[in-house]
Design a protein around this motif. Structure first.
Motif, PDB file in Angstrom:
ATOM      1  N   LYS A  60       0.991  -1.254   0.055  1.00 57.66           N
ATOM      2  CA  LYS A  60       0.014   0.004  -0.125  1.00 57.66           C
ATOM      3  C   LYS A  60       0.923   1.173   0.151  1.00 57.66           C
ATOM      4  O   LYS A  60       0.588   2.366  -0.490  1.00 57.66           O
ATOM      5  CB  LYS A  60      -0.850   0.090   1.386  1.00 57.66           C
ATOM      6  CG  LYS A  60      -2.292  -0.888   0.823  1.00 57.66           C
ATOM      7  CD  LYS A  60      -2.834  -0.924   2.426  1.00 57.66           C
ATOM      8  CE  LYS A  60      -3.545   0.425   2.705  1.00 57.66           C
ATOM      9  NZ  LYS A  60      -4.322   0.676   3.958  1.00 57.66           N
TER      10      LYS A  60
ATOM     11  N   GLN B 251      -6.977  -5.781  -5.795  1.00 53.67           N
ATOM     12  CA  GLN B 251      -7.689  -4.485  -5.557  1.00 53.67           C
ATOM     13  C   GLN B 251      -7.182  -3.418  -6.465  1.00 53.67           C
ATOM     14  O   GLN B 251      -7.973  -2.625  -6.789  1.00 53.67           O
ATOM     15  CB  GLN B 251      -7.151  -4.349  -4.124  1.00 53.67           C
ATOM     16  CG  GLN B 251      -8.018  -5.054  -2.898  1.00 53.67           C
ATOM     17  CD  GLN B 251      -9.381  -4.685  -2.920  1.00 53.67           C
ATOM     18  OE1 GLN B 251      -9.831  -3.525  -3.077  1.00 53.67           O
ATOM     19  NE2 GLN B 251     -10.202  -5.791  -2.566  1.00 53.67           N
ATOM     20  N   THR B 252      -5.810  -3.505  -6.878  1.00 52.44           N
ATOM     21  CA  THR B 252      -5.232  -2.401  -7.448  1.00 52.44           C
ATOM     22  C   THR B 252      -4.930  -2.570  -9.029  1.00 52.44           C
ATOM     23  O   THR B 252      -4.706  -1.955  -9.795  1.00 52.44           O
ATOM     24  CB  THR B 252      -4.083  -2.067  -7.172  1.00 52.44           C
ATOM     25  OG1 THR B 252      -2.997  -2.871  -6.951  1.00 52.44           O
ATOM     26  CG2 THR B 252      -4.340  -1.536  -5.519  1.00 52.44           C
TER      27      THR B 252
END
Length: 307
Positions: A55, A104-105
């Motif tokens: 992250k 997620q990304t």
């Protein structure tokens, strides 16, 4: 694109310390197993460390295996099969964090198996001195179970890190050349000074030696004082055509007798130093002991604009 191609084309941000990140979650690392104890008692905390670094912008994370070896776990009462499973779990936790983050990304990152030296198993500061000596066969016997476990679990890269002795590194690289010829690796040494690895061998000699091995895709130093990083890179750059790796400590000073760190002094940071490191050949850039997400996040912002 794969790891080897990416670090050849441009810089990647590596993660920061595992131990410090676990301690910030309340985990006590003051044991012979160090952070590897968390693989047994608190695996979710290990997963969180990896995910939080992703992250923060890290493109590669190092598994919690620096001090995780079969011999250490067996001393604690685990049999060899269970010990290998614990080591494999470290890879699985890092891979799950990587895969969850990608889901997620959409960003694909890399998992590096951290392989610490025999001196780390001794848990007496020997990885900073290199004052031990084993035969090639003995080094290989010690490292083989861990190498087999992490390769079987599916790491992208073997990170032979914090290495004080050239002979030990060569023993590992000979094993990889014979037993796992397709497995890529990098090597990072610990240092006595910016031109000398911990045991006293010239850094230039060590870099030239390991660069000749077919599995090695990058070479560098780690777990060194932040202020020595630029000088070490400038020593290494003329000695190899490979991308360089650098992940120093935060600027804090370590006392191997008390096993404690003093607070950093000065205003130099990973992020401030990164551009100079890149100019000196660094293509995998991160932090080692006492670095955290707070160091990696601004570093990643700088690194993504380099190249």
């Amino acid at each position: 694109m794969d790891f080897k191609t990416e670090i050849t084309k441009g810089p990647l941000t590596l993660d920061g310390a595992m131990g410090t990140a676990l301690e910030l979650q309340g985990f006590d690392t003051n044991t012979d197993l160090w952070t590897a104890k968390a693989l047994i008692t608190d695996p979710q905390k290990v997963y969180r460390v990896h995910y939080d670094y992703f992250k923060a912008g890290a493109r590669a994370t190092i598994t919690d295996t620096y001090q995780a070896n079969v011999q250490a776990f067996m001393k604690k009462g685990y049999d060899e099969t269970i010990s290998r499973e614990i080591i494999a779990k470290a890879v699985k936790l890092a891979r799950k964090a990587r895969d969850d983050f990608e889901a997620q990304t959409g960003r694909h990152n890399y998992v590096i198996a951290g392989i610490g030296p025999y001196g780390a198993y001794l848990a007496d500061g020997s990885e900073y001195r290199g004052d031990y000596e084993l035969s090639l066969e003995a080094y290989q016997d010690f490292h083989q179970p861990r190498l087999e476990a992490v390769i079987r679990a599916g790491v992208d890269v073997i990170g032979i890190e914090t290495q004080p002795k050239l002979s030990e590194v060569c023993a590992l690289l000979e094993w990889l050349k014979e037993r796992a010829p397709k497995q890529i690796a990098y090597v990072t040494f610990s240092l006595k000074d910016p031109a000398t690895i911990s045991e006293g061998t010239s850094l230039v000699e060590a870099v030239k030696k390991v660069s000749a091995y077919p599995n090695v895709v990058a070479v560098g130093v780690n777990c060194i004082p932040l202020e020595q990083a630029q000088a070490a890179l400038e020593v290494m750059q003329p000695a190899t055509d490979l991308p360089l790796v650098i992940y120093p400590n935060s600027g804090a000073k370590y006392d191997p007798h008390t096993k404690t760190w003093t607070s950093p002094t000065g205003d130099l940071t990973l992020a401030k130093a990164a551009s100079g490191w890149y100019q000196a050949g660094a293509r995998l850039i991160g932090g080692c002991c006492t670095t955290t997400v707070k160091d990696i996040e601004p570093l990643a912002q700088v690194v993504q604009n380099l190249g």
